[in-house]
Design an enzyme around this catalytic site. Structure first.
Site, PDB file in Angstrom:
ATOM      1  N   GLU A   1       1.076  10.127  -8.611  1.00 46.15           N
ATOM      2  CA  GLU A   1       0.720   9.111  -7.452  1.00 46.15           C
ATOM      3  C   GLU A   1       1.929  10.891  -6.374  1.00 46.15           C
ATOM      4  O   GLU A   1       3.189   9.769  -6.144  1.00 46.15           O
ATOM      5  CB  GLU A   1       1.483   8.096  -7.256  1.00 46.15           C
ATOM      6  CG  GLU A   1       0.770   7.077  -7.966  1.00 46.15           C
ATOM      7  CD  GLU A   1      -0.276   6.060  -7.143  1.00 46.15           C
ATOM      8  OE1 GLU A   1      -1.216   5.537  -7.281  1.00 46.15           O
ATOM      9  OE2 GLU A   1       0.780   4.909  -6.977  1.00 46.15           O
TER      10      GLU A   1
ATOM     11  N   HIS B   1       5.667   1.760  -8.806  1.00 45.96           N
ATOM     12  CA  HIS B   1       5.163   2.468  -7.911  1.00 45.96           C
ATOM     13  C   HIS B   1       5.914   2.376  -6.930  1.00 45.96           C
ATOM     14  O   HIS B   1       7.511   2.319  -6.863  1.00 45.96           O
ATOM     15  CB  HIS B   1       4.838   0.940  -7.187  1.00 45.96           C
ATOM     16  CG  HIS B   1       3.188   1.337  -6.482  1.00 45.96           C
ATOM     17  ND1 HIS B   1       4.075   1.724  -5.182  1.00 45.96           N
ATOM     18  CD2 HIS B   1       1.890   1.888  -6.917  1.00 45.96           C
ATOM     19  CE1 HIS B   1       2.194   2.360  -4.522  1.00 45.96           C
ATOM     20  NE2 HIS B   1       1.579   2.245  -5.510  1.00 45.96           N
TER      21      HIS B   1
HETATM   22  P1  PGA Z   1      -4.315   4.482  -2.016  1.00 45.07           P
HETATM   23  O1  PGA Z   1      -2.575   3.539  -2.835  1.00 45.07           O
HETATM   24  O2  PGA Z   1      -5.367   4.397  -2.683  1.00 45.07           O
HETATM   25  O3  PGA Z   1      -4.489   3.481  -0.770  1.00 45.07           O
HETATM   26  O4  PGA Z   1      -3.704   6.129  -1.687  1.00 45.07           O
HETATM   27  C1  PGA Z   1      -2.886   4.462  -4.107  1.00 45.07           C
HETATM   28  C2  PGA Z   1      -1.711   2.986  -4.819  1.00 45.07           C
HETATM   29  O5  PGA Z   1      -0.540   3.272  -4.211  1.00 45.07           O
HETATM   30  O6  PGA Z   1      -1.285   3.304  -5.938  1.00 45.07           O
END
Ligand code: PGA
Length: 271
Positions: free
Chosen positions: A185, A111
């Site tokens: 992401e 992440h």
């Molecule tokens: P968010 O976070 O949905 O709050 O943008 C996504 C993540 O960090 O996996």
């Protein structure tokens, strides 16, 4: 089947709140059939929450204590990270095998918050991915570019390195990536309310598939789910599904039971 994963990050601050959140999500999604729901809470709550997610049988409400079969696709649990060694002198770390032994099915790896705050590198992630596969956990590998990298038009280059350096290591060790999911992401979209446009996300989705096809057989690539994460919510999930994403990694919205349940239901009924 679509996968919707709630990454609770370092929330909530008490076990009682965690239980309330999980139970609400569980009870309100009982009738879903076509979506896998995954909750990744802080490690410290896993043991307690594990009981509540037992999808096979539950004994409550049954006077003779005979297990009865519950319905629905059920909730699954996962870790937000793991270490690359099985056990030993690694203070503060949790191994993939420990997560597996606790009943976890998934683990999130790489992440962006771990890459930036904990300085996790692609080399470390290759080791972690191998450990997760060896422990028979299903890994969710996160990749994504910063706002600055995007401005400099380096997105593809960054994603390519993140993907190749990690996957090549694992493949060279003859480990199977059949249960892998990849979460795209964009870092600039995480927690900002400023989600990536579906057009831009579609370009990335196509790129990821093309990259995977360079290193893996088509049959395997078809099994790898590609998720979107970054300010995903109930008003935008449908458009990502239509774009071709196989699910979501959800941060903020997964802490609001009603909103998360809405998202789950949209995924459940999406074609
Ligand atoms: P968010 O976070 O949905 O709050 O943008 C996504 C993540 O960090 O996996």
């Amino acid at each position: 089947m679509k996968l919707i994963a709630g990454n609770w990050k370092m929330n909530p601050i008490s076990l009682s709140e965690a239980k309330i959140l999980l139970n609400k999500v569980k009870s309100d999604t009982k009738r879903t059939k076509n979506v896998e729901i995954l909750i990744c809470p802080p490690f410290i709550y896993l043991t307690n929450l594990q009981q509540a997610t037992d999808n096979r049988r539950q004994t409550t409400g049954n006077p003779v204590g005979k297990p009865r079969v519950s319905y629905g696709a059920g909730l699954k649990l996962g870790g937000q990270n793991c270490f690359w060694k099985e056990k030993g002198a690694f203070t503060g770390e949790i191994s993939a095998l420990m997560l597996k032994n606790l009943g976890c099915e998934y683990v999130i790896l790489g992440h962006s918050e771990r890459r930036s705050y904990l300085k996790e590198t692609n080399e470390m992630l290759a080791e972690k991915l191998a450990a997760a596969i060896n422990a028979r956990l299903k890994p969710i590998l996160c990749i994504g570019e910063t706002g600055e990298e995007r401005k400099q038009e380096k997105t593809i280059e960054i994603l390519k390195t993140q993907l190749e350096s990690v996957l090549n290591q694992v493949i060279s060790r003859q480990l199977s990536v059949a249960n892998l999911s990849i979460a795209y992401e964009p870092i600039w979209a995480i927690g900002t309310g400023n989600n990536c446009s579906t057009n831009e996300a579609m370009t990335i989705l196509m790129f990821i598939k093309k990259e995977l096809l360079k290193i893996l057989p088509e049959k395997l690539v078809k099994r790898i789910r590609i998720l979107y994460g970054g300010s995903a919510n109930s008003s935008n999930v449908k458009s990502y599904i239509e774009t071709g994403f196989d699910g979501f990694l959800v941060g903020g919205a997964s802490l609001k039971a009603e909103e998360f349940v809405k998202m789950v239901k949209i995924c459940d009924t999406a074609p």
